[in-house]
Design a protein around this motif. Structure first.
Motif: not given
Length: 205
Positions: A58-62, A121-127, A151-164
């Motif tokens: 989900p995020f660039r940090e991995g 038996n991994p999950l499949s993803y759709d981004r 469901l939320s707005e897309r976030m690129d980084s864990l530093q985004d306060p919306r993730y918390r």
């Protein structure tokens, strides 16, 4: 009067736009009642930190950094889990119990699929969707105990306060009573450890 109506319509449109951009959390039925969900969480929490796992990128940090940050955010949420969460299976008090955070799984995913996913038996993803999907599930082995989708707005980084905010809102909704969870999975018992009686003729797991 016409001016007042225009103001009302404008305000309504703005309110809908804000709601559309916010976070929406919905419980996913697991067949376990709200009270029993909390009891299983408390049983796991008494044994030490609860394992938290992340799937997807989900995020660039991995994934690892996402798991570590998520464990820290959630560690003060539940009184039933006094020692919080950990991303390390070796530190978990009872690793058969775990929180799984699946980001952007395909729309056909359900709590059972999230809990049973593994390397073979991994999950499949759709981004491709404009909004980000989080599936948060509390599992005992391959059996879901509690689950929500958010469901939320897309976030690129864990530093985004919306993730918390996303995590906290999802976690608080997860163990609320849900009229769709009427105990259809069976009767929970706790000695010597939690078991769900699936059917009197089929035994227990």
């Amino acid at each position: 009067m016409i001016r007042s109506m225009k103001h009302f319509i404008t305000a309504s449109v703005l309110a809908l736009a804000v709601a559309a951009c916010g976070t929406t959390v919905t419980q996913a039925p697991t067949g376990v009642t709200g009270q029993s969900k909390a009891q299983v969480l408390a049983f796991a929490g008494k044994r030490g930190p609860v394992l938290l796992q992340v799937s997807g990128e989900p995020f660039r940090e991995g994934r690892r950094e996402t798991a570590l940050a998520s464990a820290e955010i959630l560690s003060d949420v539940f009184k039933e889990v006094p020692r919080g969460f950990t991303a390390s299976p070796s530190e978990a008090g009872a690793p058969q119990f775990r929180f799984r955070l699946a980001f952007d799984p395909v729309s056909s995913s359900n709590p059972e699929r999230i809990c049973s996913a593994d390397a073979s038996n991994p999950l499949s993803y759709d981004r491709r969707a404009p909004r980000q999907t989080l599936f948060m599930v509390f599992c005992r082995q391959n059996v879901p105990i509690a689950a929500v989708t958010a469901l939320s707005e897309r976030m690129d980084s864990l530093q985004d306060p919306r993730y918390r905010d996303l995590l906290l809102q999802s976690a608080r909704q997860m163990f609320q009573a849900d009229p769709n969870d009427t105990g259809s999975l069976g009767i929970l018992t706790f000695e010597p450890e939690p078991r769900i009686k699936l059917n009197p003729l089929e035994g227990i797991f």
